[in-house]
Motif scaffolding. Structure first.
Motif, mmCIF file in Angstrom:
data_model
loop_
_atom_site.group_PDB
_atom_site.id
_atom_site.type_symbol
_atom_site.label_atom_id
_atom_site.label_comp_id
_atom_site.label_asym_id
_atom_site.label_seq_id
_atom_site.Cartn_x
_atom_site.Cartn_y
_atom_site.Cartn_z
ATOM 1 N N VAL A 5 0.825 -1.210 0.000
ATOM 2 C CA VAL A 5 0.000 0.000 0.000
ATOM 3 C C VAL A 5 0.860 1.262 0.000
ATOM 4 N N MET A 6 1.964 1.231 0.696
ATOM 5 C CA MET A 6 2.842 2.406 0.731
ATOM 6 C C MET A 6 3.429 2.681 -0.644
ATOM 7 N N ASP A 7 3.802 1.635 -1.370
ATOM 8 C CA ASP A 7 4.324 1.848 -2.724
ATOM 9 C C ASP A 7 3.222 2.327 -3.655
ATOM 10 N N LEU A 8 2.006 1.831 -3.466
ATOM 11 C CA LEU A 8 0.875 2.327 -4.251
ATOM 12 C C LEU A 8 0.681 3.820 -4.009
ATOM 13 N N LYS A 9 0.783 4.237 -2.763
ATOM 14 C CA LYS A 9 0.652 5.659 -2.445
ATOM 15 C C LYS A 9 1.736 6.476 -3.139
ATOM 16 N N ARG A 10 2.954 5.925 -3.160
ATOM 17 C CA ARG A 10 4.060 6.615 -3.834
ATOM 18 C C ARG A 10 3.785 6.765 -5.327
ATOM 19 N N VAL A 11 3.310 5.666 -5.958
ATOM 20 C CA VAL A 11 3.045 5.697 -7.394
ATOM 21 C C VAL A 11 1.904 6.660 -7.715
ATOM 22 N N LEU A 12 0.879 6.679 -6.900
ATOM 23 C CA LEU A 12 -0.232 7.608 -7.128
ATOM 24 C C LEU A 12 0.252 9.057 -7.057
ATOM 25 N N GLY A 13 1.180 9.320 -6.146
ATOM 26 C CA GLY A 13 1.767 10.659 -6.073
ATOM 27 C C GLY A 13 2.555 10.997 -7.318
ATOM 28 N N GLU A 14 3.270 10.001 -7.846
ATOM 29 C CA GLU A 14 4.033 10.190 -9.074
ATOM 30 C C GLU A 14 3.107 10.458 -10.252
ATOM 31 N N VAL A 15 2.008 9.707 -10.317
ATOM 32 C CA VAL A 15 1.032 9.905 -11.391
ATOM 33 C C VAL A 15 0.463 11.312 -11.344
ATOM 34 N N SER A 16 0.118 11.762 -10.133
ATOM 35 C CA SER A 16 -0.453 13.096 -9.975
ATOM 36 C C SER A 16 0.531 14.188 -10.371
ATOM 37 N N SER A 17 1.812 13.991 -10.018
ATOM 38 C CA SER A 17 2.815 15.011 -10.322
ATOM 39 C C SER A 17 3.081 15.130 -11.822
ATOM 40 N N ARG A 18 2.800 14.047 -12.586
ATOM 41 C CA ARG A 18 3.020 14.059 -14.030
ATOM 42 C C ARG A 18 1.815 14.559 -14.812
ATOM 43 N N SER A 19 0.714 14.833 -14.131
ATOM 44 C CA SER A 19 -0.510 15.263 -14.811
ATOM 45 C C SER A 19 -0.599 16.776 -14.794
ATOM 46 N N SER A 20 -0.663 17.372 -15.973
ATOM 47 C CA SER A 20 -0.733 18.827 -16.089
ATOM 48 C C SER A 20 -2.162 19.335 -16.115
ATOM 49 N N SER A 21 -3.142 18.406 -16.219
ATOM 50 C CA SER A 21 -4.548 18.783 -16.258
ATOM 51 C C SER A 21 -5.358 17.797 -15.428
ATOM 52 N N PRO A 22 -6.593 18.134 -15.052
ATOM 53 C CA PRO A 22 -7.425 17.200 -14.285
ATOM 54 C C PRO A 22 -7.570 15.868 -15.015
ATOM 55 N N SER A 23 -7.381 14.764 -14.295
ATOM 56 C CA SER A 23 -7.421 13.452 -14.932
ATOM 57 C C SER A 23 -7.945 12.420 -13.950
ATOM 58 N N SER A 24 -8.219 11.235 -14.480
ATOM 59 C CA SER A 24 -8.723 10.137 -13.661
ATOM 60 C C SER A 24 -7.685 9.026 -13.583
ATOM 61 N N THR A 25 -7.690 8.317 -12.454
ATOM 62 C CA THR A 25 -6.773 7.195 -12.258
ATOM 63 C C THR A 25 -7.558 5.966 -11.833
ATOM 64 N N LEU A 26 -7.230 4.841 -12.436
ATOM 65 C CA LEU A 26 -7.825 3.562 -12.061
ATOM 66 C C LEU A 26 -6.755 2.673 -11.442
ATOM 67 N N ILE A 27 -7.104 2.028 -10.342
ATOM 68 C CA ILE A 27 -6.227 1.062 -9.693
ATOM 69 C C ILE A 27 -6.767 -0.328 -10.006
ATOM 70 N N VAL A 28 -5.918 -1.190 -10.552
ATOM 71 C CA VAL A 28 -6.344 -2.523 -10.988
ATOM 72 C C VAL A 28 -5.655 -3.565 -10.112
ATOM 73 N N ILE A 29 -6.476 -4.366 -9.423
ATOM 74 C CA ILE A 29 -5.936 -5.356 -8.489
ATOM 75 C C ILE A 29 -6.774 -6.638 -8.523
ATOM 76 N N GLU A 30 -6.285 -7.653 -7.840
ATOM 77 C CA GLU A 30 -7.048 -8.872 -7.599
ATOM 78 C C GLU A 30 -7.299 -8.995 -6.104
ATOM 79 N N SER A 31 -8.326 -9.756 -5.739
ATOM 80 C CA SER A 31 -8.585 -9.973 -4.308
ATOM 81 C C SER A 31 -7.699 -11.083 -3.766
ATOM 82 N N VAL A 32 -7.602 -12.185 -4.516
ATOM 83 C CA VAL A 32 -6.743 -13.311 -4.152
ATOM 84 C C VAL A 32 -5.848 -13.614 -5.347
ATOM 85 N N TYR A 33 -4.548 -13.640 -5.124
ATOM 86 C CA TYR A 33 -3.604 -13.875 -6.217
ATOM 87 C C TYR A 33 -3.314 -15.369 -6.322
ATOM 88 N N SER A 34 -3.501 -15.898 -7.528
ATOM 89 C CA SER A 34 -3.539 -17.350 -7.705
ATOM 90 C C SER A 34 -2.216 -18.050 -7.436
#
Length: 278
Positions: free
Chosen positions: A98-127
């Motif tokens: 989760v901490m690395d996800l928070k870091r990446v989301l911050g990176e995504v936001s810093s690279r966006s020059s205009s309002p944008s949307s972000t989707l997080i794609v995950i699984e509940s149980v990894y096979s």
């Protein structure tokens, strides 16, 4: 032939938008939406088709981004590759971190020059390892950052949940972190014998099916459900959009009636529905 002499169809005969729609399919989708505690649901021929459909058809705008767990299934990765997202706007974070996800989301936001949307794609149980995503923390972080979450429950359906019959009861899984549950989860923190019942997935087990950051969940029937197909559970707007723009749905022959009945009976078993006379 009259309705009295006409033989029942063994196949769907076509796609849902042409001749393959049926009252049976629509009725099942309504039931699946209720089972997963969501406004609407849409059937697909497989979990792979469902994941391709969602991620390849969503209308990405300039600056939008996708952030994926590094170990998500190939179908999710290929769905992104088939989509219309701008090059360089796909990011990954360390598995279940989760901490690395928070870091990446911050990176995504810093690279966006205009309002944008972000989707997080995950699984509940990894096979591969059977480990469970920290869904509560990820959904809370997504809500805080204004992101949406797409969750693949392929390996959670029929294994986790709180609505199943006792014959699928599992011993408490510490990875679900019951000690962190609040009172709304109907969990007795002082009860050391708490058990998780197999059912409709990890979202159900954690009472997160209506979390505001959850865009949709994908539930695949080829694993614990023991049949064929998949369902996407989400808002009525999302489901209507997929009906019209998801290419694997639009251009595929629909599931045949016997598959629909198998799905219904599988869910009834998982939900503990008793047959008359039982």
């Amino acid at each position: 032939a009259t309705s009295e002499t006409r033989q029942p169809l063994l196949g769907a005969t076509g796609s849902r938008l042409l001749s393959g729609d049926s009252n049976l399919a629509r009725s099942l989708e309504e039931k699946l939406a209720q089972f997963h505690n969501r406004p609407a649901a849409l059937l697909f021929n497989s979990g792979y088709d469902a994941n391709l459909s969602i991620l390849s058809s969503l209308p990405y705008a300039h600056g939008d981004a996708i952030v994926m767990d590094e170990l998500v299934h190939n179908s999710l990765v290929m769905g992104v590759r088939m989509g219309r997202l701008e090059k360089g706007r796909v990011f990954s974070f360390k598995h279940n971190d989760v901490m690395d996800l928070k870091r990446v989301l911050g990176e995504v936001s810093s690279r966006s020059s205009s309002p944008s949307s972000t989707l997080i794609v995950i699984e509940s149980v990894y096979s591969m390892d059977g480990d469970i995503a920290p869904l509560n923390e990820i959904l809370e972080l997504a809500q805080d950052k204004g992101a949406g979450v797409i969750l693949d429950e392929a390996h959670g359906l029929g294994v986790y949940g709180h609505t199943n019959t006792q014959d699928l009861e599992l011993a408490t899984d510490k990875k679900l972190d019951f000690e962190s549950f609040d009172g709304q989860n109907n969990t007795d923190k002082n009860n050391k014998d708490i058990k998780v019942k197999g059912g409709t997935g990890v979202l159900s087990a954690l009472n997160l099916e209506n979390h505001p950051a959850l865009l949709c969940s994908i539930h695949t029937f080829g694993k614990a459900a023991g049949c064929h197909g998949a369902v996407v559970a989400g808002s009525s707007t999302l489901i209507s959009y997929l009906v019209n723009y998801a290419r694997p749905f639009v251009y595929s022959t629909a599931l045949p009636p016997h598959s629909l009945v198998s799905i219904q009976k599988s869910y009834e078993s998982m939900m503990g529905v008793k047959e008359k006379g039982d």
